[in-house]
Every structure is written in structure tokens, then in C-alpha cells.
Design an enzyme around this catalytic site. Structure first.
Site, short mmCIF file in Angstrom:
data_model
loop_
_atom_site.label_atom_id
_atom_site.label_comp_id
_atom_site.label_asym_id
_atom_site.label_seq_id
_atom_site.Cartn_x
_atom_site.Cartn_y
_atom_site.Cartn_z
N LYS A 74 2.09 -3.77 6.62
CA LYS A 74 2.53 -3.76 5.21
C LYS A 74 4.05 -3.58 5.13
O LYS A 74 4.73 -4.26 4.37
CB LYS A 74 1.81 -2.65 4.44
N SER A 80 0.83 -1.20 0.00
CA SER A 80 0.00 0.00 0.00
C SER A 80 0.86 1.25 0.00
O SER A 80 1.97 1.26 0.58
CB SER A 80 -0.85 -0.01 1.27
N TYR A 124 -1.90 -1.03 10.92
CA TYR A 124 -2.15 -1.58 9.59
C TYR A 124 -0.97 -1.30 8.67
O TYR A 124 -0.45 -2.19 7.99
CB TYR A 124 -3.43 -0.98 8.99
P1 NAD Z 1 -11.08 -6.75 1.24
O1 NAD Z 1 -11.26 -6.74 2.71
O2 NAD Z 1 -12.25 -6.48 0.36
O3 NAD Z 1 -10.44 -8.16 0.79
C1 NAD Z 1 -9.59 -8.90 1.62
C2 NAD Z 1 -10.10 -10.33 1.62
O4 NAD Z 1 -9.22 -11.12 2.42
C3 NAD Z 1 -11.49 -10.47 2.21
O5 NAD Z 1 -12.27 -11.26 1.34
C4 NAD Z 1 -11.28 -11.17 3.54
O6 NAD Z 1 -12.36 -12.00 3.89
C5 NAD Z 1 -10.02 -11.97 3.24
N1 NAD Z 1 -9.17 -12.29 4.39
C6 NAD Z 1 -8.69 -11.47 5.35
N2 NAD Z 1 -7.88 -12.15 6.18
C7 NAD Z 1 -7.86 -13.43 5.73
C8 NAD Z 1 -7.20 -14.61 6.15
N3 NAD Z 1 -6.40 -14.61 7.23
N4 NAD Z 1 -7.38 -15.73 5.46
C9 NAD Z 1 -8.20 -15.76 4.38
N5 NAD Z 1 -8.84 -14.68 3.92
C10 NAD Z 1 -8.67 -13.53 4.60
O7 NAD Z 1 -9.89 -5.75 0.92
P2 NAD Z 1 -9.34 -5.22 -0.49
O8 NAD Z 1 -9.68 -3.78 -0.57
O9 NAD Z 1 -9.72 -6.13 -1.59
O10 NAD Z 1 -7.79 -5.31 -0.21
C11 NAD Z 1 -7.01 -6.42 -0.61
C12 NAD Z 1 -5.58 -6.21 -0.13
O11 NAD Z 1 -5.10 -4.98 -0.65
C13 NAD Z 1 -5.46 -6.10 1.40
O12 NAD Z 1 -4.27 -6.75 1.79
C14 NAD Z 1 -5.34 -4.61 1.62
O13 NAD Z 1 -4.61 -4.31 2.79
C15 NAD Z 1 -4.58 -4.17 0.38
N6 NAD Z 1 -4.82 -2.75 0.05
C16 NAD Z 1 -6.09 -2.30 -0.12
C17 NAD Z 1 -6.31 -0.96 -0.41
C18 NAD Z 1 -7.69 -0.40 -0.53
O14 NAD Z 1 -7.85 0.82 -0.39
N7 NAD Z 1 -8.72 -1.19 -0.77
C19 NAD Z 1 -5.20 -0.10 -0.58
C20 NAD Z 1 -3.93 -0.61 -0.45
C21 NAD Z 1 -3.74 -1.96 -0.14
C1 WQD Z 2 -9.46 9.96 0.91
C2 WQD Z 2 -9.66 11.46 1.15
C3 WQD Z 2 -10.05 12.04 3.45
C4 WQD Z 2 -13.92 10.13 3.91
C5 WQD Z 2 -6.85 4.92 2.80
C6 WQD Z 2 -5.79 4.26 3.63
C7 WQD Z 2 -4.65 3.82 2.75
C8 WQD Z 2 -5.14 2.95 1.60
C9 WQD Z 2 -6.24 3.62 0.86
C10 WQD Z 2 -5.03 0.66 2.34
C11 WQD Z 2 -8.95 11.96 2.40
C12 WQD Z 2 -11.26 12.38 2.59
C13 WQD Z 2 -12.73 10.58 3.38
C14 WQD Z 2 -14.93 11.08 4.23
C15 WQD Z 2 -13.51 12.84 3.46
N1 WQD Z 2 -5.68 1.71 2.08
N2 WQD Z 2 -12.52 11.91 3.18
N3 WQD Z 2 -14.67 12.39 3.99
O1 WQD Z 2 -7.07 7.88 3.80
O2 WQD Z 2 -6.28 8.42 1.45
O3 WQD Z 2 -6.30 6.08 2.21
O4 WQD Z 2 -7.28 4.03 1.77
O5 WQD Z 2 -3.86 0.44 2.25
O6 WQD Z 2 -3.76 3.13 3.56
O7 WQD Z 2 -5.32 5.16 4.60
O8 WQD Z 2 -8.43 7.17 1.76
O9 WQD Z 2 -10.78 7.20 1.09
O10 WQD Z 2 -10.22 7.29 3.55
O11 WQD Z 2 -9.75 9.26 2.12
O12 WQD Z 2 -13.32 14.04 3.28
O13 WQD Z 2 -16.02 10.73 4.74
O14 WQD Z 2 -11.06 11.68 1.38
O15 WQD Z 2 -9.84 13.05 4.41
O16 WQD Z 2 -8.49 13.24 2.12
P1 WQD Z 2 -6.98 7.52 2.38
P2 WQD Z 2 -9.88 7.67 2.16
#
Ligand code: NAD
Ligand code: WQD
Length: 337
Positions: A153, A124, A149
Site C-alpha cells: 500500500k 489503508s 501487505y
Molecule cells: P476483497 O478480497 O473482498 O476484494 C478484492 C477483490 O479483488 C476480490 O474480488 C479479488 O478476487 C480481486 N482481485 C485481487 N487481485 C486481483 C487481480 N490481480 N486482478 C483482478 N482482481 C483481483 O477485499 P476488500 O476487503 O473488498 O478490499 C478491497 C481493497 O481495499 C483491497 O485493495 C484491500 O487491500 C483494501 N483494504 C481493505 C480493507 C479491509 O479491511 N477490508 C482495509 C483497508 C484497505
Molecule cells: C481488530 C481488533 C484484534 C480477531 C486489519 C488490517 C488492516 C486493515 C483492516 C487492510 C484487534 C482484535 C481480532 C480476533 C480479536 N486491512 N481481534 N480476536 O488488525 O485492526 O486491521 O484490517 O488494510 O491493515 O491489519 O483488524 O479485525 O484483525 O482486528 O481480539 O479473533 O480485534 O486484536 O484489536 P486490524 P482486525
């Protein structure tokens, strides 16, 4: 290729599964449904017209992983499984460390035992913490995140690097996602958060559908063009395509490589709000509120390494992201329930 997707029933995993099936890969999904629903698997089958193997299991369970690796000739793993809520991780940090780190270690052990060498990991942009400058490049320091979190990562990335240093056959692609939004154009799968969403786009969608009364915009006094925070929003289907490229890269290279997946374009909160209203011809009540703790003013990627190493660039724009997010929400007002 035969690709094992941990967390494949989740938001990014389900979209990636569809891309991989369309390209002719065989897929095996492992998920424990801690943050997803079995219905996601039906939707993947419906959209792709193809079937795949599924195991309901915990990716951190060594015996379950051993069995899955023994029963399948796996070429590559994409490790999506993980808990991902930044705020929640501050309240239950041990659960985050246990789940996210144990799953990484368990997979690496199963890979070693069964001679599987290629893995793509969901990292991430949060690993960059407060950016020194934007756009973010992969060589910038990645050890200043502010949440448990984020630490899971950074620590997982380090575990992968150490495993690569000890095993020259190993190939690891650490994909650092920026802000994934949007949904499959069919409107049949998308992001389905539990409870009140923390992230911007699901919050906007739930205001638009009438589930929530109005959006709070967290701060308009940042040093950005309109005062609201700037992020690199990336369409989840573009992200999924990046994974398809990453498994090819992993198969052809050795060692650990961190790669940003972003568009390189920064949009403000108000850009997203205004675009959502315009593209979908819908009103979105919002009010400016105070800043949210931990938000950085600007965060967007330099995506050139992904272009050079993977041959991947994001193709979809802000209108696609806003249209597809709404299409998913309006067709599934209760998510996958
Ligand atoms: P999500 O929660 O929709 O998907 C994660 C999936 O993993 C879920 O289906 C959950 O049930 C499963 N899971 C969690 N722990 C598990 C375990 N121990 N064993 C088996 N299954 C398990 O999340 P997502 O948005 O699809 O994210 C996927 C990956 O990408 C995550 O590792 C997340 O940290 C990373 N990521 C997501 C974002 C984002 O904003 N969505 C941003 C950066 C990184
Ligand atoms: C985006 C912008 C908020 C909600 C997060 C995780 C990051 C990654 C992606 C996993 C910001 C603003 C939000 C609301 C708002 N995930 N906001 N009102 O914080 O950039 O990133 O998701 O790895 O690690 O931190 O994403 O969608 O929460 O916010 O004004 O109700 O929207 O302040 O500027 P963020 P977000």
C-alpha cells in the site's frame, strides 16, 4: 460517469458498485475471483436492478487491461483489486508484491496509453504503522508498516504520487480505509472470507452462527479504557458512499491526495462484542487470550479532511454495523456458496 472497478466482486467493491449504480453511473467490473465469487455479481444486479459489464481478468495483465480500456470510454477507475491478508503476506510476500504492485503499474500504463486521468485507490490505515498519536491525520508519516501487505500500500501510494508528479493531468485519490465492517442492509452481500477469519467481525459472526466455538479476545492489558485494542470501525456502506464522493473529487482536481475514511470514533474489542450481543440479542462466548503480534493499542482516524474535500461523513453507528453484519451472516451461513 463510466467507472471501472477492479476487484469489484469483492467485499468493498460490491458495495461500492451498488452505490454507483444507484447514483446513475455506469460500471465495468474487472475481477479474477482470486478472493470472491461470481455469485456476488448476481447479487449486485438483484439489489440494484441494473446491469453492468463484467470482465474476468487479472488487473495486472497488460493485454487484458489494454483491451478493456480500448473497448470502453472510461472516465474514472476505482482500484480495489489486491490481496489483503496481513498475516498471509508475511508467508508469501512475493505474491503480494507481484499482485498488488503489478496491478497498480499496469493500470497506470493503460491510463496513460488511453488518456484516462482519474483514479481512486484502496489504501489503508495500515500505512501509518504504529501511530505516533491518535487520531491519525493524513500528514502523519506513512512508512512504518510491519507487513509486506502494508508495504504494497505504501509503495503503491508512492507510485501514484510519482506518476502524478510526471503527469500534471493525472488525478489520484488515495483512500485510507480504517476497519470496514457491516454489510448491505438487504443481507444479500457482505464479507465472505475464505477459511477461518482473521478479522474481528467475521470471526464474531461465525461464532454467533455456531461455526466457531468461541471468540478469542487478543489481550486485555493494553493502555485503553477496558484494556482491549481500540479501532475505527466503519460501515462498508458508508465507505462505499465515500467512493462515490471520491470519483467526483478526482474528476474536479489534479494531483495525488491521501484521505482517511473512518468515523473518528474508536471502539474497543469488548465494545464490539457487547454491542453485537445486545443489538442482535444473541450470546457470544469469548475468552481473553494473549496479545496478537503486531497489534497496536489504538488506531482511529481524524476524518476532517474527508469532510472538507469530499463533503463526506460516516453516518452509520456501531449498532448498524453489528446488526447488518449479523443479518448478512445469518441469511448466508455459507457465504456466497
Ligand atoms: P476483497 O478480497 O473482498 O476484494 C478484492 C477483490 O479483488 C476480490 O474480488 C479479488 O478476487 C480481486 N482481485 C485481487 N487481485 C486481483 C487481480 N490481480 N486482478 C483482478 N482482481 C483481483 O477485499 P476488500 O476487503 O473488498 O478490499 C478491497 C481493497 O481495499 C483491497 O485493495 C484491500 O487491500 C483494501 N483494504 C481493505 C480493507 C479491509 O479491511 N477490508 C482495509 C483497508 C484497505
Ligand atoms: C481488530 C481488533 C484484534 C480477531 C486489519 C488490517 C488492516 C486493515 C483492516 C487492510 C484487534 C482484535 C481480532 C480476533 C480479536 N486491512 N481481534 N480476536 O488488525 O485492526 O486491521 O484490517 O488494510 O491493515 O491489519 O483488524 O479485525 O484483525 O482486528 O481480539 O479473533 O480485534 O486484536 O484489536 P486490524 P482486525
Amino acid at each position: 460517469m463510466k467507472v471501472l472497478l477492479t476487484g469489484g466482486a469483492g467485499y468493498i467493491g460490491s458495495h461500492t458498485c451498488i452505490e454507483l449504480l444507484a447514483l446513475g453511473h455506469d460500471v465495468i467490473i474487472v475481477d479474477n475471483f482470486s478472493n470472491s465469487k461470481p455469485e456476488a455479481l448476481n447479487r449486485i444486479r438483484e439489489i440494484s436492478g441494473r446491469d453492468f459489464k463484467f470482465y474476468e481478468a487479472d488487473a495486472a495483465d497488460p493485454e487484458a487491461m489494454d483491451r478493456i480500456f480500448a473497448e470502453n470510454e472510461i472516465d474514472c477507475i476505482i482500484h480495489f483489486a489486491g490481496l489483503k491478508a496481513v498475516g498471509e503476506s508475511c508467508h508469501i510476500p512475493l505474491r503480494y508484491y507481484r499482485n498488488n504492485l503489478d496491478s497498480t503499474i499496469t493500470l497506470l500504463e493503460a491510463m496513460e496509453k488511453h488518456g484516462v486521468n482519474n483514479i481512486v485507490f484502496s489504501s489503508s490505515a495500515t500505512v501509518y504503522g504504529v501511530p505516533e498519536r491518535v487520531p491519525l491525520t493524513e500528514d502523519m508519516p506513512a512508512y512504518k508498516t510491519s507487513s509486506p501487505y502494508g508495504w504494497t500500500k505504501i509503495m503503491s501510494e508512492q507510485i501514484f504520487r510519482d506518476a502524478c508528479a510526471a503527469n500534471p493531468n493525472l488525478s489520484v485519490v488515495l483512500l485510507r480505509y480504517f476497519n470496514p465492517i457491516g454489510a448491505h442492509e438487504s443481507g444479500r452481500i457482505g464479507e465472505d472470507p475464505n477459511g477461518i477469519p482473521n478479522n474481528l467481525m467475521p470471526y464474531i459472526s461465525q461464532v454467533a452462527i455456531g461455526k466457531l466455538p468461541k471468540l478469542g479476545v487478543f489481550g486485555n492489558d493494553y493502555p485503553t479504557p477496558d484494556g482491549t485494542c481500540v479501532r475505527d470501525y466503519i460501515h462498508v456502506v458508508d465507505l462505499a458512499k465515500g467512493h462515490a464522493k471520491a470519483i467526483e473529487y478526482a474528476a474536479a482536481h489534479k494531483g495525488a491526495e491521501a484521505i482517511n475514511l473512518g468515523t473518528g470514533i474508536g471502539y474497543s474489542v469488548l465494545d464490539i462484542v457487547n454491542s453485537f450481543m445486545k443489538v442482535n440479542d444473541i450470546d457470544l462466548p469469548y475468552e481473553i487470550q494473549g496479545r496478537r503480534d503486531g497489534d497496536v493499542p489504538e488506531c482511529y482516524a481524524d476524518p476532517s479532511k474527508a469532510r472538507e474535500l469530499l463533503g463526506w461523513v460516516a453516518e452509520k453507528g456501531i449498532e448498524d454495523m453489528c446488526r447488518d453484519s449479523w443479518n448478512w451472516q445469518k441469511n448466508n451461513p455459507k457465504g456466497l456458496d
